[in-house]
Motif scaffolding. Sequence first.
Motif, PDB file in Angstrom:
ATOM      1  N   ARG A   1       0.844  -1.204   0.000  1.00  0.00           N
ATOM      2  CA  ARG A   1       0.000   0.000   0.000  1.00  0.00           C
ATOM      3  C   ARG A   1       0.874   1.247   0.000  1.00  0.00           C
ATOM      4  O   ARG A   1       0.644   2.182  -0.758  1.00  0.00           O
ATOM      5  N   TRP A   2       1.873   1.235   0.862  1.00  0.00           N
ATOM      6  CA  TRP A   2       2.778   2.384   0.948  1.00  0.00           C
ATOM      7  C   TRP A   2       3.491   2.626  -0.382  1.00  0.00           C
ATOM      8  O   TRP A   2       3.545   3.754  -0.872  1.00  0.00           O
ATOM      9  N   LEU A   3       4.047   1.574  -0.967  1.00  0.00           N
ATOM     10  CA  LEU A   3       4.775   1.721  -2.223  1.00  0.00           C
ATOM     11  C   LEU A   3       3.878   2.188  -3.362  1.00  0.00           C
ATOM     12  O   LEU A   3       4.243   3.082  -4.138  1.00  0.00           O
ATOM     13  N   ILE A   4       2.694   1.603  -3.461  1.00  0.00           N
ATOM     14  CA  ILE A   4       1.766   1.971  -4.533  1.00  0.00           C
ATOM     15  C   ILE A   4       1.270   3.403  -4.327  1.00  0.00           C
ATOM     16  O   ILE A   4       1.200   4.186  -5.283  1.00  0.00           O
ATOM     17  N   LEU A   5       0.934   3.761  -3.095  1.00  0.00           N
ATOM     18  CA  LEU A   5       0.461   5.122  -2.827  1.00  0.00           C
ATOM     19  C   LEU A   5       1.554   6.138  -3.131  1.00  0.00           C
ATOM     20  O   LEU A   5       1.300   7.154  -3.785  1.00  0.00           O
ATOM     21  N   ALA A   6       2.759   5.880  -2.683  1.00  0.00           N
ATOM     22  CA  ALA A   6       3.867   6.812  -2.944  1.00  0.00           C
ATOM     23  C   ALA A   6       4.121   6.945  -4.438  1.00  0.00           C
ATOM     24  O   ALA A   6       4.324   8.060  -4.942  1.00  0.00           O
ATOM     25  N   ALA A   7       4.099   5.830  -5.156  1.00  0.00           N
ATOM     26  CA  ALA A   7       4.319   5.875  -6.608  1.00  0.00           C
ATOM     27  C   ALA A   7       3.183   6.622  -7.306  1.00  0.00           C
ATOM     28  O   ALA A   7       3.429   7.409  -8.238  1.00  0.00           O
ATOM     29  N   ALA A   8       1.955   6.394  -6.867  1.00  0.00           N
ATOM     30  CA  ALA A   8       0.807   7.081  -7.473  1.00  0.00           C
ATOM     31  C   ALA A   8       0.863   8.586  -7.198  1.00  0.00           C
ATOM     32  O   ALA A   8       0.593   9.395  -8.098  1.00  0.00           O
ATOM     33  N   ILE A   9       1.221   8.970  -5.982  1.00  0.00           N
ATOM     34  CA  ILE A   9       1.349  10.391  -5.649  1.00  0.00           C
ATOM     35  C   ILE A   9       2.465  11.014  -6.483  1.00  0.00           C
ATOM     36  O   ILE A   9       2.308  12.111  -7.034  1.00  0.00           O
ATOM     37  N   TRP A  10       3.581  10.319  -6.577  1.00  0.00           N
ATOM     38  CA  TRP A  10       4.707  10.818  -7.365  1.00  0.00           C
ATOM     39  C   TRP A  10       4.291  10.988  -8.827  1.00  0.00           C
ATOM     40  O   TRP A  10       4.565  12.020  -9.436  1.00  0.00           O
ATOM     41  N   PHE A  11       3.622   9.991  -9.382  1.00  0.00           N
ATOM     42  CA  PHE A  11       3.195  10.054 -10.780  1.00  0.00           C
ATOM     43  C   PHE A  11       2.231  11.210 -11.003  1.00  0.00           C
ATOM     44  O   PHE A  11       2.405  12.007 -11.930  1.00  0.00           O
ATOM     45  N   MET A  12       1.219  11.317 -10.155  1.00  0.00           N
ATOM     46  CA  MET A  12       0.237  12.401 -10.296  1.00  0.00           C
ATOM     47  C   MET A  12       0.899  13.767 -10.102  1.00  0.00           C
ATOM     48  O   MET A  12       0.606  14.714 -10.828  1.00  0.00           O
ATOM     49  N   GLY A  13       1.777  13.847  -9.115  1.00  0.00           N
ATOM     50  CA  GLY A  13       2.423  15.118  -8.813  1.00  0.00           C
ATOM     51  C   GLY A  13       3.414  15.566  -9.860  1.00  0.00           C
ATOM     52  O   GLY A  13       3.543  16.768 -10.121  1.00  0.00           O
ATOM     53  N   THR A  14       4.119  14.621 -10.494  1.00  0.00           N
ATOM     54  CA  THR A  14       5.126  15.015 -11.486  1.00  0.00           C
ATOM     55  C   THR A  14       4.545  15.114 -12.891  1.00  0.00           C
ATOM     56  O   THR A  14       4.943  15.983 -13.659  1.00  0.00           O
ATOM     57  N   ARG A  15       3.624  14.259 -13.223  1.00  0.00           N
ATOM     58  CA  ARG A  15       3.095  14.252 -14.595  1.00  0.00           C
ATOM     59  C   ARG A  15       1.892  15.186 -14.754  1.00  0.00           C
ATOM     60  O   ARG A  15       1.828  15.938 -15.701  1.00  0.00           O
ATOM     61  N   LEU A  16       0.956  15.113 -13.826  1.00  0.00           N
ATOM     62  CA  LEU A  16      -0.260  15.908 -13.949  1.00  0.00           C
ATOM     63  C   LEU A  16      -0.086  17.326 -13.400  1.00  0.00           C
ATOM     64  O   LEU A  16      -0.561  18.286 -14.009  1.00  0.00           O
ATOM     65  N   LEU A  17       0.592  17.444 -12.271  1.00  0.00           N
ATOM     66  CA  LEU A  17       0.665  18.731 -11.574  1.00  0.00           C
ATOM     67  C   LEU A  17       2.008  19.430 -11.734  1.00  0.00           C
ATOM     68  O   LEU A  17       2.258  20.447 -11.101  1.00  0.00           O
TER      69      LEU A  17
ATOM     70  N   ALA B   1      12.772   9.613  -3.333  1.00  0.00           N
ATOM     71  CA  ALA B   1      12.532  10.646  -2.322  1.00  0.00           C
ATOM     72  C   ALA B   1      11.091  10.585  -1.840  1.00  0.00           C
ATOM     73  O   ALA B   1      10.812  10.747  -0.646  1.00  0.00           O
ATOM     74  N   MET B   2      10.165  10.319  -2.763  1.00  0.00           N
ATOM     75  CA  MET B   2       8.756  10.189  -2.380  1.00  0.00           C
ATOM     76  C   MET B   2       8.561   8.965  -1.487  1.00  0.00           C
ATOM     77  O   MET B   2       7.813   9.017  -0.513  1.00  0.00           O
ATOM     78  N   PHE B   3       9.258   7.871  -1.792  1.00  0.00           N
ATOM     79  CA  PHE B   3       9.174   6.693  -0.934  1.00  0.00           C
ATOM     80  C   PHE B   3       9.657   7.022   0.480  1.00  0.00           C
ATOM     81  O   PHE B   3       9.046   6.622   1.468  1.00  0.00           O
ATOM     82  N   ARG B   4      10.752   7.757   0.569  1.00  0.00           N
ATOM     83  CA  ARG B   4      11.302   8.092   1.892  1.00  0.00           C
ATOM     84  C   ARG B   4      10.338   8.956   2.696  1.00  0.00           C
ATOM     85  O   ARG B   4      10.038   8.633   3.845  1.00  0.00           O
ATOM     86  N   VAL B   5       9.859  10.049   2.108  1.00  0.00           N
ATOM     87  CA  VAL B   5       9.030  10.961   2.910  1.00  0.00           C
ATOM     88  C   VAL B   5       7.691  10.340   3.285  1.00  0.00           C
ATOM     89  O   VAL B   5       7.196  10.552   4.388  1.00  0.00           O
TER      90      VAL B   5
END
Length: 171
Positions: free
Chosen positions: A69-85, A93-97
Amino acid sequence: MNDALRRAIRVASFDKQASRQLLFDSSATGDAVLLVAAVETVVAVAAMIAASFFNLSFFVETVILGVARWLILAAAIWFMGTRLLKGSSAIDAMFRVTGFAALPLLLGAVDGFVNNRLFGWLGLLWYLAVVVVAAGVALSLGWKEALGAVVLGAAVILLIQLIFRAPLFRI
């Protein structure tokens, strides 16, 4: 007190400086994995103690799904934040924080003892709020964009949960 635990407490108390320091500390990635696994272990053991049973497969499944859950959520946030936003960050770094933000999920350990899911919900909401702050720092986004990235990432988790019927969020 362990340095990783001290840092996790700072991140869980919405300390942006602690999140900023994690961005550049690649050696903290292993600590993030261990922290998430430890939180999931405590919650699983508490649930089994509260229910007066021990089930090894339940324990292993809970810990593995929690880390997933943690890995998928972090990857999804990273993807949305870098590609969409249009934020910028490395995925590690997203995994760490987000890994260091997992401490509030410990409230879920109380649920079985009080026969109520309120503490689990509070822990999840606290965790997601901390992740918004951490994602804002990691992705160099304002709080509204960070909130959007986390909401979209959580929507991905819920979609995966519905499709595969895997309980990634413990609600």
